[in-house]
Design an enzyme around this catalytic site. Structure first.
Site, PDB file in Angstrom:
ATOM      1  CG  ASN A  55       1.555 -74.743  35.574  1.00 43.40           C
ATOM      2  OD1 ASN A  55       0.949 -74.057  34.755  1.00 43.40           O
ATOM      3  ND2 ASN A  55       2.496 -74.204  36.349  1.00 43.40           N
ATOM      4  CG  ASP A  79       2.924 -65.924  37.293  1.00 45.40           C
ATOM      5  OD1 ASP A  79       2.352 -66.763  38.027  1.00 45.40           O
ATOM      6  OD2 ASP A  79       4.160 -65.766  37.272  1.00 45.40           O
TER       7      ASP A  79
HETATM    8  C1  IPE Z   1       3.396 -69.717  33.895  1.00 47.87           C
HETATM    9  O1  IPE Z   1       3.325 -69.397  35.239  1.00 47.87           O
HETATM   10  C2  IPE Z   1       2.287 -70.691  33.546  1.00 47.87           C
HETATM   11  C3  IPE Z   1       0.945 -70.122  33.545  1.00 47.87           C
HETATM   12  C4  IPE Z   1       0.629 -68.872  33.759  1.00 47.87           C
HETATM   13  C5  IPE Z   1      -0.095 -71.070  33.245  1.00 47.87           C
HETATM   14  P1  IPE Z   1       4.160 -70.196  36.331  1.00 47.87           P
HETATM   15  O2  IPE Z   1       3.827 -69.563  37.630  1.00 47.87           O
HETATM   16  O3  IPE Z   1       3.929 -71.647  36.205  1.00 47.87           O
HETATM   17  O4  IPE Z   1       5.654 -69.871  35.885  1.00 47.87           O
HETATM   18  P2  IPE Z   1       7.016 -69.925  36.710  1.00 47.87           P
HETATM   19  O5  IPE Z   1       7.088 -71.277  37.354  1.00 47.87           O
HETATM   20  O6  IPE Z   1       6.961 -68.838  37.726  1.00 47.87           O
HETATM   21  O7  IPE Z   1       8.086 -69.682  35.697  1.00 47.87           O
HETATM   22  C1  IPE Z   2      -0.861 -68.435  37.752  1.00 51.15           C
HETATM   23  O1  IPE Z   2      -0.768 -68.150  39.096  1.00 51.15           O
HETATM   24  C2  IPE Z   2      -1.832 -69.563  37.480  1.00 51.15           C
HETATM   25  C3  IPE Z   2      -1.206 -70.802  36.997  1.00 51.15           C
HETATM   26  C4  IPE Z   2       0.077 -70.983  36.789  1.00 51.15           C
HETATM   27  C5  IPE Z   2      -2.097 -71.910  36.722  1.00 51.15           C
HETATM   28  P1  IPE Z   2       0.248 -68.912  40.037  1.00 51.15           P
HETATM   29  O2  IPE Z   2      -0.447 -70.056  40.679  1.00 51.15           O
HETATM   30  O3  IPE Z   2       1.493 -69.270  39.315  1.00 51.15           O
HETATM   31  O4  IPE Z   2       0.531 -67.783  41.121  1.00 51.15           O
HETATM   32  P2  IPE Z   2       1.916 -67.451  41.826  1.00 51.15           P
HETATM   33  O5  IPE Z   2       2.932 -67.255  40.754  1.00 51.15           O
HETATM   34  O6  IPE Z   2       2.241 -68.614  42.722  1.00 51.15           O
HETATM   35  O7  IPE Z   2       1.629 -66.196  42.588  1.00 51.15           O
HETATM   36 MG    MG Z   3       3.250 -68.312  39.035  1.00 52.60          MG
END
Ligand code: IPE
Ligand code: IPE
Ligand code: MG
Length: 243
Positions: free
Chosen positions: A79, A31
């Site tokens: 997602n 993340d």
């Molecule tokens: C979890 O991260 C999913 C992945 C790393 C693929 P998210 O960024 O989607 O999670 P939330 O929404 O902050 O809980």
């Molecule tokens: C994790 O990074 C990747 C996926 C969930 C695919 P994020 O896109 O969730 O990054 P933040 O949480 O917005 O920083």
């Molecule tokens: Mg995230």
């Protein structure tokens, strides 16, 4: 394998020493790509791209550290709520990653596995994924399990339905139907970026996993951080409810 046997096996392995201090199966919620990009006034897609570079390094490290399995959360069922252009960028990166890194996996005995319903992705992605699965199916080194369109609650519901169709619903019969059924028990679950939640990832499997959280944003995550997490894991005392 029964749940109890899986637990016992995990405990024996955890005390077994070795370069990775006994962890067999590590999972990572990768993340913070978006925040990494935002801090640099770059588009989110650049953060995702740098995230793929981090994946490459961490897979190499997992291999040299002798992990049996590394499970990476790449795309959750939630997602899909993101804007279309971001989803498209993620799909493009996934395709590119498979094309660019498959030779290295094949050459290094890495076995690719997918957890989650990847068949809901576009046909060209599904085809690339299935080709990569077929090409690495005979490998016996580290298993790289990538969670694609994965949601733990759906996984558990599906597993319970399959167990019921076969006759009995017990923890063991459900566990045997999970996407992770053939992987070693989960030892260590890592989440980057300072968020302290599971976001529908490996809820069942995390029952007795050790958890490790870091403020590091995923694109900045290096093999040294994985080592740091494994060192912390080695200091944990796993009790499984006993004493
Ligand atoms: C979890 O991260 C999913 C992945 C790393 C693929 P998210 O960024 O989607 O999670 P939330 O929404 O902050 O809980
Ligand atoms: C994790 O990074 C990747 C996926 C969930 C695919 P994020 O896109 O969730 O990054 P933040 O949480 O917005 O920083
Ligand atoms: Mg995230």
């Amino acid at each position: 394998m029964t749940s109890a046997a899986a637990v016992a096996e995990g405990r024996v392995a955890a005390g077994g020493g070795g370069a990775n201090h006994g962890a067999r199966h590590v999972a990572i919620i990768m993340d913070g790509n978006g925040r990494w990009a935002k801090k640099r006034h770059l588009p989110r897609a650049v953060g995702h791209k740098r995230g793929v570079d981090a994946v490459r390094e961490v897979v190499r490290a997992a291999r040299t550290m002798g992990l049996e399995a590394l499970t990476l959360y790449a795309f959750s069922t939630e997602n899909w709520r993101r804007p279309e252009d971001e989803i498209a960028a993620l799909m493009g990166l996934l395709k590119h990653f498979i094309v660019s890194d498959l030779d290295e996996f094949a050459a290094n005995n890495v076995r690719l596995k997918i957890i989650g319903d990847y068949k809901a992705f576009a046909p060209d992605v599904v085809e690339l994924v299935e080709n990569a699965l077929a090409r690495t199916a005979g490998n016996s080194g580290t298993t790289l399990a990538v969670a694609l369109n994965y949601g733990s609650q759906a996984e558990i519901a599906k597993a319970a339905a399959k167990a019921a169709a076969k006759g009995t619903i017990t923890p063991e019969s459900i566990e045997a139907e999970l996407d992770t059924a053939l992987l070693p028990p989960l030892d260590l679950l890592i989440r980057t970026s300072g968020e302290v939640r599971l976001s529908n990832f490996l809820l069942w499997q995390a029952a007795y996993a050790e958890l490790w959280f870091t403020e590091v944003l995923w694109p900045d995550f290096k093999p040294d951080h994985l080592q740091e997490a494994l060192d912390a894991f080695a200091q944990r005392e796993r009790r499984y409810g006993g004493r």
